[in-house]
Enzyme design. Structure first.
Site, short mmCIF file in Angstrom:
data_model
loop_
_atom_site.label_atom_id
_atom_site.label_comp_id
_atom_site.label_asym_id
_atom_site.label_seq_id
_atom_site.Cartn_x
_atom_site.Cartn_y
_atom_site.Cartn_z
N CYS A 172 0.85 -1.19 0.00
CA CYS A 172 0.00 0.00 0.00
C CYS A 172 0.89 1.25 0.00
CB CYS A 172 -0.90 -0.02 1.24
SG CYS A 172 -1.91 1.47 1.41
N CYS A 209 -5.45 0.92 6.34
CA CYS A 209 -5.56 2.38 6.34
C CYS A 209 -6.73 2.91 5.53
CB CYS A 209 -4.27 3.00 5.82
SG CYS A 209 -4.11 2.90 4.02
N CYS A 217 -8.77 -5.11 -10.22
CA CYS A 217 -8.34 -4.05 -11.13
C CYS A 217 -7.87 -2.87 -10.27
CB CYS A 217 -9.52 -3.67 -12.01
SG CYS A 217 -9.13 -2.43 -13.23
ZN ZN Z 1 -2.86 1.00 3.47
#
Ligand code: ZN
Length: 201
Positions: free
Chosen positions: A117, A169, A189
């Site tokens: 992330c 998050c 996607c």
């Molecule tokens: Zn995150």
């Protein structure tokens, strides 16, 4: 009521201007509500009712599954996210925007490695599940761990889709569709801007 025709006309004009302005504001608000925030509303509603701790699976940079942990959810202010992220990453990860196809960093990357992330470094996808979908967005048939992503119903644009966010998050990552390859038949996607790739040597 009016002293003269002039006053009457002036009143009409100012009233018309006022109504036009108000109409535009209402239309703008309606457009905004239609366009994006369904995902954000869903995420906010989920966040409000959710515990502040989340369960995710930790992975090493080489993609090794380490352990399942319960950790505090990453919560930052808009200003903090803006400071940490590029404008593009902020719009996509924190405002549920979508990058233009074939413009992101990773749609055409097929090297071995781990995708984390961009906001919190939570492990999200492994290159072993990445495939060339032809869509111009990085596509995977499965997340690295089911716990690490959260799927919510998204009705933005009046289309029912399943939005995918980071469990740790709440970063918006993209959407999942059921037209992917086997073994899952799923197509995650994703937006390149929500990801950070760590190549495996
Ligand atoms: Zn995150």
């Amino acid at each position: 009521m009016f002293d003269s025709e002039l006053d009457r006309d002036a009143s009409k004009v100012s009233r018309r201007v006022f109504l036009t302005g108000a109409g535009a504001a209402v239309a703008g608000l309606a457009f905004w509500q239609l366009r994006k925030p369904r995902v954000l509303e869903a995420a906010a509603a989920a966040a409000a009712s959710e515990p502040k701790e989340v369960t995710v699976v930790l992975f090493s940079d080489s993609g090794e599954r380490l352990k399942k942990v319960q950790i505090p959810k990453v919560i930052k202010t808009e200003a903090e996210w803006r400071k940490q992220l590029s404008d593009n990453a902020f719009d996509i990860a924190r405002r549920a925007d979508t990058e233009i196809a074939f413009t992101g960093k990773y749609w055409n990357v097929h090297d071995k490695g781990l995708y984390r992330c961009i906001c919190c470094d939570n492990a999200l996808f492994d290159s072993a599940t990445k495939f060339d979908s032809g869509t111009g967005w990085p596509s995977f048939w499965q997340p690295i761990a089911a716990e690490n992503v959260t799927e919510t119903r998204d009705t933005t644009f009046g289309i029912v889709r399943t939005a995918v966010s980071c469990t740790e998050c709440d970063a918006h990552l993209g959407h999942v569709f059921d037209d992917g390859p086997q073994p899952t038949g799923l197509r995650y996607c994703m937006n390149s801007a929500s990801l950070r790739f760590i190549p495996r040597s």
